[in-house]
Write a protein that holds these residues in place. Structure first.
Motif, mmCIF file in Angstrom:
data_model
loop_
_atom_site.group_PDB
_atom_site.id
_atom_site.type_symbol
_atom_site.label_atom_id
_atom_site.label_comp_id
_atom_site.label_asym_id
_atom_site.label_seq_id
_atom_site.Cartn_x
_atom_site.Cartn_y
_atom_site.Cartn_z
ATOM 1 N N LEU A 136 0.835 -1.202 0.000
ATOM 2 C CA LEU A 136 0.000 0.000 0.000
ATOM 3 C C LEU A 136 0.872 1.255 0.000
ATOM 4 C CD1 LEU A 136 -2.693 1.474 0.184
ATOM 5 C CD2 LEU A 136 -2.647 1.108 2.670
ATOM 6 N N ALA A 137 1.878 1.269 0.856
ATOM 7 C CA ALA A 137 2.781 2.423 0.913
ATOM 8 C C ALA A 137 3.480 2.634 -0.426
ATOM 9 C CB ALA A 137 3.804 2.234 2.029
ATOM 10 N N ALA A 138 3.896 1.547 -1.073
ATOM 11 C CA ALA A 138 4.565 1.656 -2.370
ATOM 12 C C ALA A 138 3.604 2.167 -3.440
ATOM 13 C CB ALA A 138 5.135 0.298 -2.776
ATOM 14 N N SER A 153 -0.021 0.039 -9.883
ATOM 15 C CA SER A 153 -0.155 -1.417 -9.944
ATOM 16 C C SER A 153 1.202 -2.107 -9.909
ATOM 17 C CB SER A 153 -0.910 -1.809 -11.222
ATOM 18 O OG SER A 153 -2.187 -1.219 -11.261
ATOM 19 N N ALA A 154 2.148 -1.584 -10.671
ATOM 20 C CA ALA A 154 3.479 -2.195 -10.738
ATOM 21 C C ALA A 154 4.195 -2.107 -9.401
ATOM 22 C CB ALA A 154 4.299 -1.522 -11.835
ATOM 23 N N ALA A 155 4.030 -0.980 -8.697
ATOM 24 C CA ALA A 155 4.685 -0.814 -7.391
ATOM 25 C C ALA A 155 4.129 -1.798 -6.378
ATOM 26 C CB ALA A 155 4.495 0.621 -6.909
ATOM 27 N N ILE A 156 2.819 -2.006 -6.408
ATOM 28 C CA ILE A 156 2.201 -2.982 -5.514
ATOM 29 C C ILE A 156 2.695 -4.388 -5.823
ATOM 30 C CG2 ILE A 156 -0.003 -4.109 -4.965
ATOM 31 C CD1 ILE A 156 -1.325 -1.340 -5.350
ATOM 32 N N ALA A 157 2.696 -4.729 -7.106
ATOM 33 C CA ALA A 157 3.090 -6.074 -7.522
ATOM 34 C C ALA A 157 4.539 -6.385 -7.181
ATOM 35 C CB ALA A 157 2.859 -6.239 -9.018
ATOM 36 N N GLU A 158 5.400 -5.385 -7.267
ATOM 37 C CA GLU A 158 6.820 -5.617 -6.961
ATOM 38 C C GLU A 158 6.993 -6.108 -5.523
ATOM 39 O OE1 GLU A 158 11.138 -3.292 -7.148
ATOM 40 O OE2 GLU A 158 9.272 -2.203 -7.551
ATOM 41 N N ILE A 159 6.245 -5.517 -4.603
ATOM 42 C CA ILE A 159 6.320 -5.948 -3.200
ATOM 43 C C ILE A 159 5.799 -7.365 -3.048
ATOM 44 C CG2 ILE A 159 5.510 -5.480 -0.860
ATOM 45 C CD1 ILE A 159 7.475 -3.383 -1.898
ATOM 46 N N ALA A 160 4.659 -7.654 -3.662
ATOM 47 C CA ALA A 160 4.061 -8.988 -3.545
ATOM 48 C C ALA A 160 4.951 -10.062 -4.156
ATOM 49 C CB ALA A 160 2.688 -8.995 -4.200
ATOM 50 N N HIS A 161 5.467 -9.796 -5.331
ATOM 51 C CA HIS A 161 6.300 -10.792 -6.009
ATOM 52 C C HIS A 161 7.591 -11.063 -5.247
ATOM 53 C CE1 HIS A 161 4.153 -9.875 -10.068
ATOM 54 N NE2 HIS A 161 3.550 -10.848 -9.413
ATOM 55 N N ALA A 162 8.130 -10.046 -4.596
ATOM 56 C CA ALA A 162 9.343 -10.248 -3.791
ATOM 57 C C ALA A 162 9.097 -11.208 -2.642
ATOM 58 C CB ALA A 162 9.842 -8.907 -3.262
#
Length: 255
Positions: A136-138, A153-162
């Motif tokens: 959320l913060a990203a 969307s990409a910023a959120i996904a980057e955290i999840a994928h990590a």
């Protein structure tokens, strides 16, 4: 239709955001082992009446739900992650609870959600909650004027994928204004530089939600509303209503 709000209108939205934030803080503080989900809804209803606010959920009847929701707050427990319909259940030690709350104050809507563990936490639950909060913060940090929805969307996904998480894009963020749900849709996965332009005056809810081991959802057959993980793994959800301003993102749903 996507509408852009004036600075004066964004100021008018602040009371709704503040009330949503304060209510979630109050309800989280009052939620203990043994608390009944129906009592959480009753307490939220009391706070709404006292503030002269209006629930966005009570008569809400979209195509993906089974009739009017009938309650003023979503209470999702453990493997439930979205649209949790309150029922006669007392919270147990270690339950992962998500409260999702949206109201209208003076004709303007704010929407926010928070996940937390009641009692003794599991490490994996705390990691999942932390991931949604960091995502959320990203997403908020990426909501810059001149950018695109895909940047969020990409910023959120980057955290999840990590964290090795799969992402469901059926439900995600959305426009907020006079009504709770509007355009643009903001999926929790996407490509930076793509999608609707982020212009000053755009007000949206950003809401990353993830499940521990799947991206598949099922609808609770009993209530026709509550969305659960298909494999029984737990879910968490974090959400804020923000406005895009010339100076960057402004979080409205905080005290």
């Amino acid at each position: 239709m996507i509408e852009l709000r004036t600075p004066a209108e964004i100021d008018e939205m602040r009371p709704a955001g503040r009330f949503v934030a304060e209510t979630l803080t109050t309800l989280r503080g009052e939620t203990k082992v043994g608390t009944n989900l129906l009592d959480i809804d009753r307490r939220a209803h009391e706070l709404i009446r006292a503030a002269g606010a209006e629930s966005c959920y009570l008569d809400y009847a979209p195509s993906f739900g089974s009739g009017p929701f009938g309650y003023v707050i979503c209470t999702s427990i453990n493997d439930a992650v979205l649209h949790g319909k309150p029922f006669d259940y007392r919270i147990q030690d270690g339950d992962l609870v998500t409260l999702d709350f949206a109201v209208s104050v003076n004709g303007w809507v704010a929407d926010s959600a928070v996940s937390f563990v009641v009692g003794t936490p599991r490490d994996e639950d705390l990691r999942l909650i932390d991931t949604t909060e960091r995502a959320l913060a990203a997403g908020i940090a990426a909501a810059q004027p001149g950018g695109k929805v895909g940047d969020i969307s990409a910023a959120i996904a980057e955290i999840a994928h990590a964290e090795g998480l799969k992402i469901n894009t059926d439900f995600g963020g959305h426009g907020v204004g006079r009504t709770m749900h509007g355009d643009p849709h903001i999926p929790n996965n996407g490509r930076a530089g793509r999608g609707f332009p982020l212009k000053p005056g755009l007000v949206v809810a950003i809401e990353p939600w993830f499940l521990q081991t799947t991206d598949k959802l099922i609808t609770d057959e009993g209530d026709g509303w509550t969305l659960k993980s298909a494999d029984g793994s737990r879910g968490a959800h974090s959400e804020h209503t923000i406005a895009i301003t010339a100076d960057g993102p402004l979080i409205l749903s905080q005290a």
